[in-house]
Design a protein around this motif. Structure first.
Motif, PDB file in Angstrom:
ATOM      1  N   TRP A  65       0.801  -1.220   0.000  1.00 30.75           N
ATOM      2  CA  TRP A  65       0.000   0.000   0.000  1.00 30.75           C
ATOM      3  C   TRP A  65       0.839   1.278   0.000  1.00 30.75           C
ATOM      4  O   TRP A  65       0.284   2.373  -0.097  1.00 30.75           O
ATOM      5  CB  TRP A  65      -0.940   0.009   1.207  1.00 30.75           C
ATOM      6  N   VAL A  66       2.159   1.169   0.117  1.00 27.16           N
ATOM      7  CA  VAL A  66       2.962   2.386   0.271  1.00 27.16           C
ATOM      8  C   VAL A  66       4.086   2.518  -0.752  1.00 27.16           C
ATOM      9  O   VAL A  66       4.813   3.516  -0.749  1.00 27.16           O
ATOM     10  CB  VAL A  66       3.554   2.481   1.699  1.00 27.16           C
ATOM     11  N   LEU A  67       4.248   1.539  -1.632  1.00 27.00           N
ATOM     12  CA  LEU A  67       5.425   1.514  -2.499  1.00 27.00           C
ATOM     13  C   LEU A  67       5.409   2.565  -3.602  1.00 27.00           C
ATOM     14  O   LEU A  67       6.437   2.792  -4.239  1.00 27.00           O
ATOM     15  CB  LEU A  67       5.607   0.116  -3.110  1.00 27.00           C
ATOM     16  N   ASP A  68       4.297   3.213  -3.833  1.00 25.99           N
ATOM     17  CA  ASP A  68       4.305   4.313  -4.796  1.00 25.99           C
ATOM     18  C   ASP A  68       5.151   5.474  -4.279  1.00 25.99           C
ATOM     19  O   ASP A  68       5.879   6.114  -5.045  1.00 25.99           O
ATOM     20  CB  ASP A  68       2.878   4.806  -5.075  1.00 25.99           C
ATOM     21  N   GLU A  69       5.061   5.726  -2.986  1.00 33.27           N
ATOM     22  CA  GLU A  69       5.780   6.862  -2.401  1.00 33.27           C
ATOM     23  C   GLU A  69       7.070   6.455  -1.703  1.00 33.27           C
ATOM     24  O   GLU A  69       8.021   7.246  -1.649  1.00 33.27           O
ATOM     25  CB  GLU A  69       4.890   7.596  -1.403  1.00 33.27           C
ATOM     26  N   TYR A  70       7.129   5.238  -1.185  1.00 34.35           N
ATOM     27  CA  TYR A  70       8.279   4.799  -0.395  1.00 34.35           C
ATOM     28  C   TYR A  70       8.999   3.634  -1.065  1.00 34.35           C
ATOM     29  O   TYR A  70       8.389   2.818  -1.755  1.00 34.35           O
ATOM     30  CB  TYR A  70       7.832   4.355   0.999  1.00 34.35           C
ATOM     31  N   ALA A  71      10.305   3.561  -0.799  1.00 35.20           N
ATOM     32  CA  ALA A  71      11.123   2.445  -1.263  1.00 35.20           C
ATOM     33  C   ALA A  71      11.552   1.608  -0.071  1.00 35.20           C
ATOM     34  O   ALA A  71      11.762   2.123   1.033  1.00 35.20           O
ATOM     35  CB  ALA A  71      12.354   2.948  -2.005  1.00 35.20           C
ATOM     36  N   LEU A  72      11.694   0.312  -0.292  1.00 34.80           N
ATOM     37  CA  LEU A  72      12.205  -0.588   0.726  1.00 34.80           C
ATOM     38  C   LEU A  72      13.723  -0.455   0.800  1.00 34.80           C
ATOM     39  O   LEU A  72      14.417  -0.619  -0.196  1.00 34.80           O
ATOM     40  CB  LEU A  72      11.833  -2.031   0.371  1.00 34.80           C
ATOM     41  N   LEU A  73      14.236  -0.157   2.007  1.00 31.39           N
ATOM     42  CA  LEU A  73      15.685  -0.136   2.209  1.00 31.39           C
ATOM     43  C   LEU A  73      16.170  -1.558   2.501  1.00 31.39           C
ATOM     44  O   LEU A  73      15.468  -2.325   3.162  1.00 31.39           O
ATOM     45  CB  LEU A  73      16.064   0.796   3.363  1.00 31.39           C
ATOM     46  N   PRO A  74      17.367  -1.900   2.056  1.00 31.24           N
ATOM     47  CA  PRO A  74      17.848  -3.270   2.223  1.00 31.24           C
ATOM     48  C   PRO A  74      18.511  -3.537   3.566  1.00 31.24           C
ATOM     49  O   PRO A  74      19.190  -4.548   3.723  1.00 31.24           O
ATOM     50  CB  PRO A  74      18.863  -3.406   1.081  1.00 31.24           C
TER      51      PRO A  74
END
Length: 283
Positions: A65-74
């Motif tokens: 639900w949030v990947l349009d605005e946020y990226a996953l950090l590794p």
């Protein structure tokens, strides 16, 4: 472009305060300063959906639900083995006996609840009667006192549920690992896509490494924010949830995240997420 000061949210749990102590206290050279909000996972999931902060710790289950605005950090998150959520009750019975019962969960968008739904589809014919969202630290007392019939618990509850006179009916992590052979993806670190993501990942990684190099430095900070937890349990909590996957997801960590979200999407529980949406720049 990353500003000199960012807003950040993570839980007051020992694994998060241990992991981010160095960054939050200006001990990571070159990292932006952060204004920290401490909140349970249900709150941080909601903050991410509203787009209110720059960097957050959320449930992997909330990512779609949030990947349009946020990226996953590794790095900086929580994955592992032998650390899955537990289903607790006042007395031992079979999982099927939860049919029609009231079960407390820490968040409807939590990884714990997603794993529970995948498990319950197989183990509880007809499903439970009611799901009730509660702050995670109130779930065990609610089960003990009969407010709910069972509770899905996370974090240090793995070490302390016996103190409440409760029994474990099922371990969601054991079920996941037996089925997939992969670690359990629990908490993710996300950052706005408009920021310098490699720099933020480097700051998170450096904060983890600082914590490991000088564990005593964060002890007071961890203790000040832990919720009614003995120092021994705090150390157990950190040892279990802060591990190699916290420093770097790696191929196995990404495989676990993909497996969780793919299986959940197959069951219609979350929107489908592409590999590109989860990918980190330069990886």
């Amino acid at each position: 472009m990353t500003p000199a000061r960012l807003s950040m949210a993570y839980s007051p749990c020992p694994n998060d305060t241990f992991t981010f102590h160095a960054w939050a206290h200006g001990l990571v050279p070159g990292a932006p300063e952060v204004d920290v909000t401490y909140a349970d996972i249900d709150v941080t999931n909601g903050l991410a959906e509203r787009g209110g902060l720059d960097v957050l710790k959320i449930s992997y289950a909330a990512l779609p639900w949030v990947l349009d605005e946020y990226a996953l950090l590794p790095c900086g998150g929580a994955l592992g083995r032998g650390c899955g959520p537990l289903v607790l009750a006042r007395e031992a019975h079979t999982p099927a006996d939860l049919a029609g019962r009231v079960v407390a969960v820490p968040s409807e968008r939590s990884t714990a609840y997603l794993l529970f739904r995948l498990w319950a589809a197989r183990e509880i014919p007809g499903g439970v009667g009611e799901i009730r969202v509660m702050p995670f630290h109130t779930i065990m007392p609610a089960v003990r006192d009969g407010v709910v019939d069972a509770g899905l618990v996370i974090h240090e509850a793995r070490f302390t549920y016996h103190e409440f006179g409760l029994v474990s009916l099922a371990d969601m992590g054991e079920a996941w690992e037996a089925d997939t052979g992969l670690p359990i993806p629990l908490g993710a670190i996300i950052a706005r896509r408009s920021l310098d993501l490699p720099a933020l990942a480097a700051a998170a990684r450096a904060s983890v490494e600082h914590a490991w190099s000088d564990p005593a430095a964060s002890r007071d900070y961890v203790h000040a924010h832990a919720q009614e937890m003995s120092p021994a349990v705090q150390e157990q909590h950190i040892a279990l949830y802060v591990n190699a996957f916290t420093r770097e997801l790696g191929d196995e960590g990404y495989a676990a995240v993909h497996a969780l979200l793919d299986r959940a999407a197959d069951e219609g529980l979350v929107p489908r997420v592409s590999r590109e949406a989860l990918a980190f720049p330069g990886r």
